[in-house]
Design an enzyme around this catalytic site. Structure first.
Site, short mmCIF file in Angstrom:
data_model
loop_
_atom_site.label_atom_id
_atom_site.label_comp_id
_atom_site.label_asym_id
_atom_site.label_seq_id
_atom_site.Cartn_x
_atom_site.Cartn_y
_atom_site.Cartn_z
N HIS A 81 0.81 -1.22 0.00
CA HIS A 81 0.00 0.00 0.00
C HIS A 81 0.85 1.28 0.00
O HIS A 81 0.85 2.04 -0.96
CB HIS A 81 -0.89 0.04 1.25
CG HIS A 81 -1.75 -1.16 1.44
ND1 HIS A 81 -2.81 -1.49 0.63
CD2 HIS A 81 -1.74 -2.10 2.41
CE1 HIS A 81 -3.41 -2.59 1.08
NE2 HIS A 81 -2.78 -2.98 2.17
O1 RIB Z 1 -5.32 0.19 4.33
C1 RIB Z 1 -3.90 0.24 4.29
C2 RIB Z 1 -3.39 1.46 5.00
O2 RIB Z 1 -3.75 1.41 6.38
C3 RIB Z 1 -1.85 1.55 4.97
O3 RIB Z 1 -1.47 2.91 4.99
C4 RIB Z 1 -1.46 0.90 6.26
O4 RIB Z 1 -0.19 1.36 6.75
C5 RIB Z 1 -2.57 1.35 7.18
O5 RIB Z 1 -2.23 2.66 7.63
#
Ligand code: RIB
Ligand code: CA
Length: 309
Positions: A238
């Site tokens: 992500h």
């Molecule tokens: O849904 C994924 C996000 O949520 C990423 O930024 C992870 O680090 C959490 O913060």
């Protein structure tokens, strides 16, 4: 390239910092910590430790919001470990957070350098919403905002329709999406199909040096969680993908533009990112965001590995 990072490290936040720190052309002008993957005192401490690990000591780290604007905080130790870094120990930081809050640091830096600083936001958007309250002209002072968050045309992760960062502070996200930033959204639409594969994780294990070794250990913990989701020992990238899109926008191969809103009152959908996908949204609509839908995945993974060599 001058970048302010707002994050909640967090394992994938850590890997995003590694991506930025490996690029000499990237100046990390400041880091704002926010609650999310862990409490804000832990995420701020982790940011200091990670900047030292990745060779960027001296970057100002500011403690930001400890909780959302309205709802109660919900943390994610089960995904990132009790210490936010897969329970991998890093040396205690030799530096302390600055006295300013994350929002104050961001506002001061962009007022000093209007139109020069990009913002990478990879946690709940609470600090950015507070910064908008301090400086309503923030969107015009920031060059570009890249947000990791949301699920536009795919299922959520923390609930059927909601992604963690937006779900963690829906009011903040709604304020940011409506503020008029030049905004790229890296949502689950692209991050759940841009994964560190078992082969990539194995290749990382062969890379010598503390940065690669510690990062591999973080990802061991993270991959365990995602094995339960994917059924294969791999993990969604992500935050690192958001960092890569900021630094290497040529990686984006497909996107669309749409005004974004956040559902604030749905019993089942509060925290949902709602894109107006009509051909012609209402004329008085908010500035559209760019929603990234395809990237050059192999090129990204190659650059990510290079960042850790
Ligand atoms: O849904 C994924 C996000 O949520 C990423 O930024 C992870 O680090 C959490 O913060
Ligand atoms: Ca994050």
């Amino acid at each position: 390239m001058r970048v302010f990072v707002d994050c909640d490290p967090g394992i994938d936040d850590a890997v995003a910092l590694a991506y930025l720190a490996a690029r000499p052309e990237v100046e990390i002008v400041g880091v704002g910590a926010v609650f999310g993957n862990n409490s804000v005192d832990v995420t701020a401490d982790n940011a200091l430790r990670l900047l030292a690990l990745y060779g960027r000591p001296g970057v100002p780290v500011a403690v930001g919001a400890a909780r959302p604007l309205v709802q109660a905080p919900r943390l994610a130790e089960h995904v990132h470990g009790d210490n936010g870094l897969g329970d991998v120990e890093l040396p205690a930081p030799s530096e302390k957070p600055v006295a300013e809050s994350a929002a104050e640091l961001l506002v001061r830096l962009v007022r000093e350098s209007p139109g020069e600083i990009d913002v990478l936001a990879v946690g709940p958007l609470t600090n950015l919403a507070i910064a908008l309250g301090l400086e309503p002209e923030l969107p015009g002072l920031v060059r570009r905002l890249v947000v990791m968050g949301g699920a536009v045309r795919v299922p959520g992760n923390v609930a059927s329709h909601t992604e963690a960062n937006i779900n963690n502070d829906p009011e903040a996200a709604e304020a940011v999406f409506g503020a008029g930033f030049d905004l790229d959204l890296i949502a689950l639409d692209i991050t759940m199909k841009t994964v560190a594969t078992p082969e990539w994780l194995a290749e990382l294990k062969e890379v010598p040096g503390e940065r690669a070794e510690r990062t591999s250990a973080f990802l061991d913990f993270y991959a365990e969680f995602y094995t339960g989701i994917f059924g294969v020992r791999q993990c969604a990238m992500h935050d690192p993908l958001a960092a890569a899109v900021l630094v290497d926008p040529h990686l984006v191969t497909e996107s669309f533009e749409a005004p974004l809103r956040v559902e604030l009152s749905g019993r089942l959908t509060r925290g949902m990112t709602v894109a107006d996908l009509r051909q012609r949204p209402a004329r008085d609509d908010r500035r559209p965001a760019r929603v990234i839908t395809e990237v050059a995945e192999a090129a990204f993974l190659g650059l990510m590995l290079d960042a850790l060599r």
